[in-house]
Design a protein around this motif. Structure first.
Motif, short mmCIF file in Angstrom:
data_model
loop_
_atom_site.label_atom_id
_atom_site.label_comp_id
_atom_site.label_asym_id
_atom_site.label_seq_id
_atom_site.Cartn_x
_atom_site.Cartn_y
_atom_site.Cartn_z
N ARG A 34 36.06 52.20 53.83
CA ARG A 34 37.21 52.15 54.74
C ARG A 34 37.80 50.74 54.79
O ARG A 34 39.01 50.58 54.72
N ASP A 35 36.94 49.73 54.92
CA ASP A 35 37.36 48.34 55.02
C ASP A 35 36.52 47.52 54.05
O ASP A 35 35.35 47.80 53.86
N PRO A 103 41.71 41.80 50.34
CA PRO A 103 41.07 42.57 51.40
C PRO A 103 41.81 43.89 51.65
O PRO A 103 43.00 44.00 51.35
N GLN A 105 41.96 47.31 54.66
CA GLN A 105 41.55 47.83 55.96
C GLN A 105 42.12 49.24 56.07
O GLN A 105 43.28 49.48 55.69
N ALA A 106 41.32 50.14 56.58
CA ALA A 106 41.72 51.55 56.71
C ALA A 106 42.25 52.07 55.36
O ALA A 106 43.23 52.79 55.30
N ARG A 107 41.57 51.63 54.27
CA ARG A 107 41.86 52.07 52.91
C ARG A 107 43.23 51.62 52.38
O ARG A 107 43.73 52.18 51.42
N LEU A 110 45.71 44.84 52.04
CA LEU A 110 46.38 43.97 53.01
C LEU A 110 47.26 42.96 52.28
O LEU A 110 47.04 41.75 52.32
N GLY A 137 32.57 47.20 50.44
CA GLY A 137 32.92 47.34 51.85
C GLY A 137 31.94 48.21 52.59
O GLY A 137 30.85 48.52 52.12
N GLU A 140 32.94 54.70 55.01
CA GLU A 140 33.80 55.36 55.97
C GLU A 140 32.93 56.28 56.83
O GLU A 140 32.00 56.92 56.34
#
Length: 145
Positions: A34-35, A103, A105-107, A110, A137, A140
């Motif tokens: 996920r992250d 990076p 976040q939430a797949r 960024l 990471g 999930e």
């Protein structure tokens, strides 16, 4: 643990720039993380990976800047030794670098609004390039191994 994806690209050389953002994003989505971090690495000593706005003007500007930093038309010791004429491409690749970490976040990567991940082929001929994307990471929620 990590998820690893290998992708191949056909490139034209001479600062050919390929937008690989979608491929990196897809690798993140294919992983069960996920992250975390997506590490992008190009195998070979005459290509690099970086970020840039994938827009015609900026791509032309980058190509011109690279030419000023490591011109094709000057003598290189590598060329004297090997005779392959791509000394400039090795120098360019070393300046840009072979890897990049992004990076997520939430797949979702960024990246900035106008920021894409690109592969740059500096060689003096077309090539087949291997790019490795390693996704690291946290798992999930609800996903088992």
């Amino acid at each position: 643990m990590a998820y690893l994806k290998e992708i191949e690209f056909s490139t034209k050389g001479f600062n050919h720039i390929v937008d690989i953002t979608g491929d990196v994003q897809k690798a993140v989505e294919e992983s069960t993380y996920r992250d975390g971090l997506a590490c992008v690495f190009v195998a070979g000593s005459t290509a690099g990976v970086t970020t840039i706005e994938f827009e015609e003007g900026v791509l032309e500007d980058l190509s011109k800047a690279i030419e000023r930093m490591a011109p094709q038309n000057i003598p290189y010791a590598h060329d004297r030794k090997w005779g392959d004429g791509n000394g400039f491409s090795h120098v360019r690749a070393a300046l840009v670098g072979a890897s990049l970490t992004v990076p997520f976040q939430a797949r979702r990567l960024l990246l900035g609004t106008w920021q894409q991940v690109v592969l740059v082929d500096f060689d003096n001929r077309p090539r087949r390039r291997k790019v490795f994307i390693q996704v690291l990471g946290g798992r999930e929620e609800g996903v088992s191994e």
